[in-house]
Write a protein that holds these residues in place. Sequence first.
Motif, PDB file in Angstrom:
ATOM      1  N   SER A 139       0.838  -1.204   0.000  1.00 30.72           N
ATOM      2  CA  SER A 139       0.000   0.000   0.000  1.00 30.72           C
ATOM      3  C   SER A 139       0.869   1.250   0.000  1.00 30.72           C
ATOM      4  CB  SER A 139      -0.899   0.009   1.232  1.00 30.72           C
ATOM      5  OG  SER A 139      -1.692   1.182   1.256  1.00 30.72           O
ATOM      6  N   LEU A 140       0.325   2.299  -0.552  1.00 31.98           N
ATOM      7  CA  LEU A 140       1.012   3.595  -0.523  1.00 31.98           C
ATOM      8  C   LEU A 140       0.967   4.187   0.882  1.00 31.98           C
ATOM      9  CD1 LEU A 140      -0.487   5.205  -3.780  1.00 31.98           C
ATOM     10  CD2 LEU A 140       1.531   3.739  -3.559  1.00 31.98           C
ATOM     11  N   ASP A 141       0.042   3.730   1.713  1.00 38.27           N
ATOM     12  CA  ASP A 141      -0.190   4.387   2.997  1.00 38.27           C
ATOM     13  C   ASP A 141      -0.556   3.360   4.064  1.00 38.27           C
ATOM     14  OD1 ASP A 141      -1.146   5.884   5.165  1.00 38.27           O
ATOM     15  OD2 ASP A 141      -1.881   7.487   3.848  1.00 38.27           O
ATOM     16  N   VAL A 142       0.422   2.986   4.877  1.00 44.30           N
ATOM     17  CA  VAL A 142       0.187   1.971   5.911  1.00 44.30           C
ATOM     18  C   VAL A 142      -0.620   2.560   7.077  1.00 44.30           C
ATOM     19  CG1 VAL A 142       1.307   0.292   7.439  1.00 44.30           C
ATOM     20  CG2 VAL A 142       2.316   0.794   5.226  1.00 44.30           C
ATOM     21  N   GLU A 143      -0.490   3.869   7.315  1.00 42.96           N
ATOM     22  CA  GLU A 143      -1.286   4.507   8.376  1.00 42.96           C
ATOM     23  C   GLU A 143      -2.788   4.307   8.105  1.00 42.96           C
ATOM     24  OE1 GLU A 143       1.536   5.763   7.221  1.00 42.96           O
ATOM     25  OE2 GLU A 143       2.699   6.306   8.999  1.00 42.96           O
ATOM     26  N   GLN A 144      -3.187   4.487   6.840  1.00 46.21           N
ATOM     27  CA  GLN A 144      -4.606   4.306   6.500  1.00 46.21           C
ATOM     28  C   GLN A 144      -5.033   2.839   6.651  1.00 46.21           C
ATOM     29  OE1 GLN A 144      -5.733   5.899   2.697  1.00 46.21           O
ATOM     30  NE2 GLN A 144      -5.219   7.999   3.282  1.00 46.21           N
ATOM     31  N   GLY A 166       9.787   8.166  10.966  1.00 40.06           N
ATOM     32  CA  GLY A 166       8.630   7.971  11.835  1.00 40.06           C
ATOM     33  C   GLY A 166       7.402   7.418  11.137  1.00 40.06           C
ATOM     34  N   THR A 167       7.431   7.323   9.798  1.00 38.87           N
ATOM     35  CA  THR A 167       6.277   6.769   9.080  1.00 38.87           C
ATOM     36  C   THR A 167       6.316   5.242   9.142  1.00 38.87           C
ATOM     37  OG1 THR A 167       7.480   6.783   6.992  1.00 38.87           O
ATOM     38  CG2 THR A 167       6.140   8.739   7.496  1.00 38.87           C
ATOM     39  N   LEU A 168       5.167   4.633   8.898  1.00 41.41           N
ATOM     40  CA  LEU A 168       5.065   3.182   9.012  1.00 41.41           C
ATOM     41  C   LEU A 168       5.597   2.485   7.757  1.00 41.41           C
ATOM     42  CD1 LEU A 168       1.543   2.620  10.622  1.00 41.41           C
ATOM     43  CD2 LEU A 168       3.795   2.404  11.671  1.00 41.41           C
ATOM     44  N   ALA A 169       6.488   1.508   7.975  1.00 43.12           N
ATOM     45  CA  ALA A 169       6.946   0.640   6.886  1.00 43.12           C
ATOM     46  C   ALA A 169       6.048  -0.585   6.786  1.00 43.12           C
ATOM     47  CB  ALA A 169       8.390   0.214   7.123  1.00 43.12           C
ATOM     48  N   THR A 170       5.627  -1.102   7.928  1.00 43.81           N
ATOM     49  CA  THR A 170       4.815  -2.318   7.976  1.00 43.81           C
ATOM     50  C   THR A 170       3.931  -2.268   9.208  1.00 43.81           C
ATOM     51  OG1 THR A 170       6.822  -3.467   7.206  1.00 43.81           O
ATOM     52  CG2 THR A 170       4.943  -4.849   7.719  1.00 43.81           C
ATOM     53  N   ALA A 171       2.736  -2.820   9.088  1.00 43.68           N
ATOM     54  CA  ALA A 171       1.879  -3.012  10.262  1.00 43.68           C
ATOM     55  C   ALA A 171       1.295  -4.414  10.198  1.00 43.68           C
ATOM     56  CB  ALA A 171       0.767  -1.975  10.299  1.00 43.68           C
ATOM     57  N   SER A 187       4.616   0.571   0.130  1.00 47.02           N
ATOM     58  CA  SER A 187       5.102   0.236  -1.196  1.00 47.02           C
ATOM     59  C   SER A 187       4.822   1.405  -2.134  1.00 47.02           C
ATOM     60  CB  SER A 187       4.374  -1.032  -1.687  1.00 47.02           C
ATOM     61  OG  SER A 187       4.739  -1.346  -3.005  1.00 47.02           O
ATOM     62  N   ASP A 188       5.339   1.298  -3.356  1.00 43.66           N
ATOM     63  CA  ASP A 188       4.992   2.301  -4.375  1.00 43.66           C
ATOM     64  C   ASP A 188       3.841   1.807  -5.240  1.00 43.66           C
ATOM     65  OD1 ASP A 188       6.237   0.302  -5.760  1.00 43.66           O
ATOM     66  OD2 ASP A 188       7.864   1.544  -6.550  1.00 43.66           O
ATOM     67  N   ARG A 189       3.174   0.728  -4.802  1.00 42.47           N
ATOM     68  CA  ARG A 189       2.016   0.202  -5.528  1.00 42.47           C
ATOM     69  C   ARG A 189       0.958  -0.256  -4.517  1.00 42.47           C
ATOM     70  NH1 ARG A 189       1.508  -5.409  -5.666  1.00 42.47           N
ATOM     71  NH2 ARG A 189       3.217  -6.459  -4.598  1.00 42.47           N
ATOM     72  N   THR A 190      -0.236  -0.504  -5.042  1.00 37.60           N
ATOM     73  CA  THR A 190      -1.342  -0.987  -4.206  1.00 37.60           C
ATOM     74  C   THR A 190      -1.737  -2.372  -4.689  1.00 37.60           C
ATOM     75  OG1 THR A 190      -2.160   1.252  -3.844  1.00 37.60           O
ATOM     76  CG2 THR A 190      -3.740  -0.530  -3.540  1.00 37.60           C
ATOM     77  N   GLY A 191      -1.830  -3.327  -3.789  1.00 40.07           N
ATOM     78  CA  GLY A 191      -2.239  -4.675  -4.182  1.00 40.07           C
ATOM     79  C   GLY A 191      -1.873  -5.665  -3.100  1.00 40.07           C
ATOM     80  N   VAL A 192      -1.660  -6.914  -3.516  1.00 40.12           N
ATOM     81  CA  VAL A 192      -1.253  -7.951  -2.567  1.00 40.12           C
ATOM     82  C   VAL A 192       0.267  -8.060  -2.591  1.00 40.12           C
ATOM     83  CG1 VAL A 192      -1.321 -10.429  -2.077  1.00 40.12           C
ATOM     84  CG2 VAL A 192      -3.400  -9.242  -2.785  1.00 40.12           C
ATOM     85  N   ASP A 193       0.881  -8.093  -1.423  1.00 41.86           N
ATOM     86  CA  ASP A 193       2.317  -8.384  -1.358  1.00 41.86           C
ATOM     87  C   ASP A 193       2.516  -9.902  -1.409  1.00 41.86           C
ATOM     88  OD1 ASP A 193       5.160  -7.099  -0.524  1.00 41.86           O
ATOM     89  OD2 ASP A 193       4.899  -9.061   0.439  1.00 41.86           O
ATOM     90  N   HIS A 194       1.859 -10.623  -0.506  1.00 46.76           N
ATOM     91  CA  HIS A 194       1.942 -12.088  -0.514  1.00 46.76           C
ATOM     92  C   HIS A 194       0.824 -12.660   0.349  1.00 46.76           C
ATOM     93  CE1 HIS A 194       4.207 -11.236   3.261  1.00 46.76           C
ATOM     94  NE2 HIS A 194       3.718 -12.406   3.673  1.00 46.76           N
ATOM     95  N   HIS A 195       0.616 -13.962   0.237  1.00 54.44           N
ATOM     96  CA  HIS A 195      -0.248 -14.654   1.196  1.00 54.44           C
ATOM     97  C   HIS A 195       0.505 -15.872   1.702  1.00 54.44           C
ATOM     98  CE1 HIS A 195      -1.246 -17.143  -2.333  1.00 54.44           C
ATOM     99  NE2 HIS A 195      -1.722 -18.044  -1.507  1.00 54.44           N
ATOM    100  N   ARG A 273      19.437 -12.615   3.819  1.00 52.90           N
ATOM    101  CA  ARG A 273      18.984 -11.616   2.859  1.00 52.90           C
ATOM    102  C   ARG A 273      17.568 -11.159   3.163  1.00 52.90           C
ATOM    103  NH1 ARG A 273      16.647 -11.542  -2.709  1.00 52.90           N
ATOM    104  NH2 ARG A 273      16.009 -13.712  -2.422  1.00 52.90           N
ATOM    105  N   ALA A 274      17.364  -9.847   3.107  1.00 53.46           N
ATOM    106  CA  ALA A 274      16.022  -9.290   3.284  1.00 53.46           C
ATOM    107  C   ALA A 274      15.546  -8.711   1.954  1.00 53.46           C
ATOM    108  CB  ALA A 274      16.056  -8.195   4.346  1.00 53.46           C
ATOM    109  N   ILE A 275      14.245  -8.772   1.733  1.00 52.74           N
ATOM    110  CA  ILE A 275      13.658  -8.086   0.586  1.00 52.74           C
ATOM    111  C   ILE A 275      12.843  -6.921   1.158  1.00 52.74           C
ATOM    112  CG2 ILE A 275      12.184  -8.274  -1.453  1.00 52.74           C
ATOM    113  CD1 ILE A 275      12.806 -11.238  -1.602  1.00 52.74           C
ATOM    114  N   LEU A 276      13.488  -5.776   1.252  1.00 57.39           N
ATOM    115  CA  LEU A 276      12.809  -4.606   1.813  1.00 57.39           C
ATOM    116  C   LEU A 276      11.868  -4.034   0.767  1.00 57.39           C
ATOM    117  CD1 LEU A 276      15.777  -2.821   3.623  1.00 57.39           C
ATOM    118  CD2 LEU A 276      13.909  -4.067   4.698  1.00 57.39           C
ATOM    119  N   ARG A 277      10.671  -3.676   1.194  1.00 57.31           N
ATOM    120  CA  ARG A 277       9.692  -3.115   0.249  1.00 57.31           C
ATOM    121  C   ARG A 277       9.721  -1.601   0.272  1.00 57.31           C
ATOM    122  NH1 ARG A 277       9.166  -8.359   2.291  1.00 57.31           N
ATOM    123  NH2 ARG A 277       7.439  -9.479   1.321  1.00 57.31           N
ATOM    124  N   SER A 278      10.328  -0.999   1.278  1.00 62.64           N
ATOM    125  CA  SER A 278      10.424   0.466   1.318  1.00 62.64           C
ATOM    126  C   SER A 278      11.666   0.845   2.120  1.00 62.64           C
ATOM    127  CB  SER A 278       9.183   1.082   1.965  1.00 62.64           C
ATOM    128  OG  SER A 278       9.076   0.692   3.323  1.00 62.64           O
TER     129      SER A 278
END
Length: 278
Positions: A139-144, A166-171, A187-195, A273-278
């Motif tokens: 999501s573009l906005d984890v706070e929302q 101070g902004t949210l990377a993950t919740a 993220s810079d996109r909106t959708g599913v990251d994974h399940h 190894r990490a795959i950071l999304r932001s």
Amino acid sequence: MTLTAVQAGAYLHHLAFESEAPERLAKFYADVMDMNLTQHSDGAWRCEGPARRMIVVPGENKKMAYAGLACRDADGVAALRARATAEGLEILDSPSPYLDGAFAVRDQDGHLICFGLATPDTVKRAGINGPTQHLTFASLDVEQFVDFYHGKLGFALSDRVIHEDGTLATAFTRSNHEHHTIACFKSDRTGVDHHSYEAGEWITIRDWCDHFAEHDVQLMWGPGRHGPGNNLFIFIKDPDENWIEVSAELEVIHDRDNVDWPQHPRTLNKWGRAILRS
Ligand SMILES: [Fe+2]
């Protein structure tokens, strides 16, 4: 704040994904995720394994059609519906064939989330352990995201990952005793990251890896161990490039405050190894 979703004991029962090649995608889930496959008159393919289900419908690649969450009982469904109504959410019809007495809402990013009572499993089969367990959005906005799932539906906030500014990377939010049911990455996109499917034990991840190897499916990430949730993990991709996680040892939360983690590779993977999304 009343944790209505937690009181309802909601859990991720199934997912429905769109695909431009639904038959190919459904056959992948049937073979590689070890499920039975049936085609239905509405054009949907249903994959059903032990405590895991995936519906594939014609449409766009990498788009979730809906998520189905089952509640403990009818009182839980009614309480969630009343909460959603009181929060001003539009109550929609549920398209899910696996939920009775269900309703649906659209989240802050437009994802359709259905809540209801699980219909009895009609397919009884043995298979590698791995119930459908969690869904993670980009999501573009984890706070929302937190405002919606925690604020409006009463999911509990388990942990947060915070950028330096101070902004949210993950919740991570939960609707039962497991660390997360629905989570969200900035993220810079909106959708599913994974399940994810919860194998429970490390040794069962081995069985999944051997099973994937038999189908010539290679791991794309892991094995590793996440910080938040403390779960062991591996990741593969389906033919549409949806990311699938198989996890084990996911934290069970009885009673603790949520923790803030720094956005850092070791938060995402303690082992490597990490795959950071932001
Ligand atoms: Fe995950």
